[in-house]
Motif scaffolding. Structure first.
Motif, PDB file in Angstrom:
ATOM      1  N   VAL A   1       0.833  -1.191   0.000  1.00 16.13           N
ATOM      2  CA  VAL A   1       0.000   0.000   0.000  1.00 16.13           C
ATOM      3  C   VAL A   1       0.877   1.252   0.000  1.00 16.13           C
ATOM      4  CG1 VAL A   1      -1.698   1.285   1.348  1.00 16.13           C
ATOM      5  CG2 VAL A   1      -1.898  -1.183   1.148  1.00 16.13           C
ATOM      6  N   ALA A   2       1.948   1.237   0.809  1.00  8.26           N
ATOM      7  CA  ALA A   2       2.837   2.395   0.880  1.00  8.26           C
ATOM      8  C   ALA A   2       3.515   2.636  -0.461  1.00  8.26           C
ATOM      9  CB  ALA A   2       3.880   2.186   1.971  1.00  8.26           C
ATOM     10  N   ILE A   3       3.919   1.567  -1.124  1.00 12.99           N
ATOM     11  CA  ILE A   3       4.584   1.720  -2.417  1.00 12.99           C
ATOM     12  C   ILE A   3       3.624   2.306  -3.440  1.00 12.99           C
ATOM     13  CG2 ILE A   3       5.632   0.436  -4.334  1.00 12.99           C
ATOM     14  CD1 ILE A   3       6.756  -1.478  -2.194  1.00 12.99           C
ATOM     15  N   VAL A   4       2.390   1.829  -3.433  1.00 18.27           N
ATOM     16  CA  VAL A   4       1.387   2.377  -4.354  1.00 18.27           C
ATOM     17  C   VAL A   4       1.158   3.851  -4.050  1.00 18.27           C
ATOM     18  CG1 VAL A   4      -1.034   2.243  -5.049  1.00 18.27           C
ATOM     19  CG2 VAL A   4       0.286   0.152  -4.761  1.00 18.27           C
ATOM     20  N   ALA A   5       1.107   4.203  -2.762  1.00 13.91           N
ATOM     21  CA  ALA A   5       0.902   5.603  -2.383  1.00 13.91           C
ATOM     22  C   ALA A   5       2.049   6.475  -2.873  1.00 13.91           C
ATOM     23  CB  ALA A   5       0.757   5.721  -0.865  1.00 13.91           C
ATOM     24  N   ILE A   6       3.270   5.979  -2.783  1.00 15.80           N
ATOM     25  CA  ILE A   6       4.422   6.754  -3.245  1.00 15.80           C
ATOM     26  C   ILE A   6       4.360   6.950  -4.757  1.00 15.80           C
ATOM     27  CG2 ILE A   6       6.929   6.685  -3.551  1.00 15.80           C
ATOM     28  CD1 ILE A   6       7.095   5.466  -0.735  1.00 15.80           C
ATOM     29  N   MET A 153       9.568   8.198   9.641  1.00 13.51           N
ATOM     30  CA  MET A 153       8.571   7.791   8.655  1.00 13.51           C
ATOM     31  C   MET A 153       8.813   6.358   8.191  1.00 13.51           C
ATOM     32  SD  MET A 153       6.015   9.638   7.873  1.00 13.51           S
ATOM     33  CE  MET A 153       5.527   8.963   6.293  1.00 13.51           C
ATOM     34  N   GLU A 154      10.058   6.019   7.910  1.00 12.59           N
ATOM     35  CA  GLU A 154      10.369   4.658   7.470  1.00 12.59           C
ATOM     36  C   GLU A 154      10.022   3.653   8.561  1.00 12.59           C
ATOM     37  OE1 GLU A 154      14.458   4.959   6.260  1.00 12.59           O
ATOM     38  OE2 GLU A 154      13.914   5.676   4.248  1.00 12.59           O
ATOM     39  N   SER A 155      10.300   4.018   9.797  1.00 10.22           N
ATOM     40  CA  SER A 155       9.955   3.153  10.919  1.00 10.22           C
ATOM     41  C   SER A 155       8.443   2.995  11.030  1.00 10.22           C
ATOM     42  CB  SER A 155      10.529   3.725  12.215  1.00 10.22           C
ATOM     43  OG  SER A 155      10.129   2.959  13.310  1.00 10.22           O
ATOM     44  N   ALA A 156       7.717   4.094  10.867  1.00  6.68           N
ATOM     45  CA  ALA A 156       6.256   4.036  10.931  1.00  6.68           C
ATOM     46  C   ALA A 156       5.699   3.171   9.808  1.00  6.68           C
ATOM     47  CB  ALA A 156       5.664   5.445  10.862  1.00  6.68           C
ATOM     48  N   LEU A 157       6.286   3.278   8.616  1.00 12.01           N
ATOM     49  CA  LEU A 157       5.816   2.471   7.488  1.00 12.01           C
ATOM     50  C   LEU A 157       6.076   0.985   7.711  1.00 12.01           C
ATOM     51  CD1 LEU A 157       6.870   4.645   4.419  1.00 12.01           C
ATOM     52  CD2 LEU A 157       4.548   4.109   5.148  1.00 12.01           C
ATOM     53  N   THR A 158       7.258   0.644   8.187  1.00  9.81           N
ATOM     54  CA  THR A 158       7.566  -0.772   8.386  1.00  9.81           C
ATOM     55  C   THR A 158       6.807  -1.348   9.561  1.00  9.81           C
ATOM     56  OG1 THR A 158       9.544  -0.231   9.676  1.00  9.81           O
ATOM     57  CG2 THR A 158       9.846  -0.658   7.331  1.00  9.81           C
ATOM     58  N   ASP A 159       6.580  -0.549  10.599  1.00 16.04           N
ATOM     59  CA  ASP A 159       5.828  -1.040  11.750  1.00 16.04           C
ATOM     60  C   ASP A 159       4.343  -1.189  11.438  1.00 16.04           C
ATOM     61  OD1 ASP A 159       8.182  -1.043  13.152  1.00 16.04           O
ATOM     62  OD2 ASP A 159       7.752   0.771  14.298  1.00 16.04           O
ATOM     63  N   VAL A 161       3.058  -2.276   8.607  1.00 16.52           N
ATOM     64  CA  VAL A 161       2.770  -3.407   7.733  1.00 16.52           C
ATOM     65  C   VAL A 161       2.570  -4.647   8.586  1.00 16.52           C
ATOM     66  CG1 VAL A 161       3.678  -4.859   5.896  1.00 16.52           C
ATOM     67  CG2 VAL A 161       4.083  -2.396   5.858  1.00 16.52           C
ATOM     68  N   VAL A 162       1.366  -5.204   8.515  1.00 12.18           N
ATOM     69  CA  VAL A 162       1.040  -6.394   9.282  1.00 12.18           C
ATOM     70  C   VAL A 162       0.506  -7.448   8.319  1.00 12.18           C
ATOM     71  CG1 VAL A 162      -0.400  -7.336  11.123  1.00 12.18           C
ATOM     72  CG2 VAL A 162       0.472  -4.999  11.296  1.00 12.18           C
ATOM     73  N   VAL A 163       1.074  -8.626   8.383  1.00  7.65           N
ATOM     74  CA  VAL A 163       0.621  -9.730   7.552  1.00  7.65           C
ATOM     75  C   VAL A 163       0.058 -10.796   8.472  1.00  7.65           C
ATOM     76  CG1 VAL A 163       1.330 -11.472   5.885  1.00  7.65           C
ATOM     77  CG2 VAL A 163       2.401  -9.219   5.857  1.00  7.65           C
ATOM     78  N   SER A 164      -1.175 -11.192   8.224  1.00  8.84           N
ATOM     79  CA  SER A 164      -1.806 -12.203   9.076  1.00  8.84           C
ATOM     80  C   SER A 164      -1.162 -13.557   8.821  1.00  8.84           C
ATOM     81  CB  SER A 164      -3.304 -12.280   8.790  1.00  8.84           C
ATOM     82  OG  SER A 164      -3.522 -12.841   7.509  1.00  8.84           O
ATOM     83  N   PRO A 165      -1.191 -14.430   9.819  1.00  5.24           N
ATOM     84  CA  PRO A 165      -0.624 -15.771   9.619  1.00  5.24           C
ATOM     85  C   PRO A 165      -1.316 -16.519   8.474  1.00  5.24           C
ATOM     86  CG  PRO A 165      -0.981 -15.360  11.948  1.00  5.24           C
ATOM     87  CD  PRO A 165      -1.585 -14.206  11.198  1.00  5.24           C
ATOM     88  N   LYS A 166      -2.616 -16.299   8.316  1.00  7.86           N
ATOM     89  CA  LYS A 166      -3.360 -16.956   7.245  1.00  7.86           C
ATOM     90  C   LYS A 166      -2.865 -16.489   5.876  1.00  7.86           C
ATOM     91  CE  LYS A 166      -8.073 -17.841   5.717  1.00  7.86           C
ATOM     92  NZ  LYS A 166      -9.491 -17.561   5.943  1.00  7.86           N
TER      93      LYS A 166
END
Length: 181
Positions: A1-6, A153-159, A161-166
């Motif tokens: 999502v962040a990459i698309v936003a950029i 900002m980079e820290s906020a972006l990486t923090d 990003v959440v990927v569910s176990p599923k």
């Protein structure tokens, strides 16, 4: 999502405003414009200089102008500065800009300025700032502020990003399972 936003934000970059390859950069006084904000020729040249020095350290030899052009360093530097300015603009919108206390703490982390844990004083600080290529302490502190803000900002972006176990399991299966007969 962040990459698309950029990438979407790139649409709003004023590419015709005098990029380094346009020949108009010297006339307009800036290397690029990002959402109405300028990247000065001085900022571009300083970043290009430091990138060249980093490559020279890596290769342990000076780079020729042909090598610099073949590697596309000017383009890399300009793209990096544009990304940085986009991140800084978003950080201002999110109120994640560096505070004076964070800048002061970053300065106190520089060993040259704080031998034995004691600040060297304003005169030596000003001399140090000039030796590393800044006109004055304010320019150096602005650069530190940008670095701190981009890091936040980079820290906020990486923090964020959440990927569910599923989802992770589904992607693993998609990549690793070839076929079922």
């Amino acid at each position: 999502v962040a990459i698309v936003a950029i990438f979407i934000l790139f649409i709003f970059v004023d590419w015709g405003g005098g990029g380094p390859n346009s020949g108009a950069a010297a006339d307009v006084g800036y290397a690029a414009r990002v959402n109405g904000e300028t990247i000065s020729n001085r900022e571009f040249e300083r970043s290009l200089y430091y990138m060249e020095k980093n490559y020279e350290q890596m290769y342990r030899q000076p780079l020729s102008q042909d090598q610099i052009q073949q590697m596309g360093l000017p383009k890399q530097v300009l793209e990096s500065l544009i990304d940085q300015h986009l991140l800084l603009q978003q950080a201002r919108r999110l109120h994640l800009s560096a505070t004076p206390e964070e800048i002061r703490a970053k300065i106190l982390e520089i060993p040259t300025l704080n031998p034995d844990g004691k600040f060297v004083g304003q005169e030596l600080y000003t001399r140090f700032v000039q030796q590393i290529g800044f006109d004055n302490a304010a320019d150096f502190e602005d650069d530190l502020s940008r670095q701190i803000t981009v890091d936040k900002m980079e820290s906020a972006l990486t923090d964020a990003v959440v990927v569910s176990p599923k989802a992770a399991d589904a992607e693993y299966r998609r990549v690793s399972e070839n076929a079922k007969i």
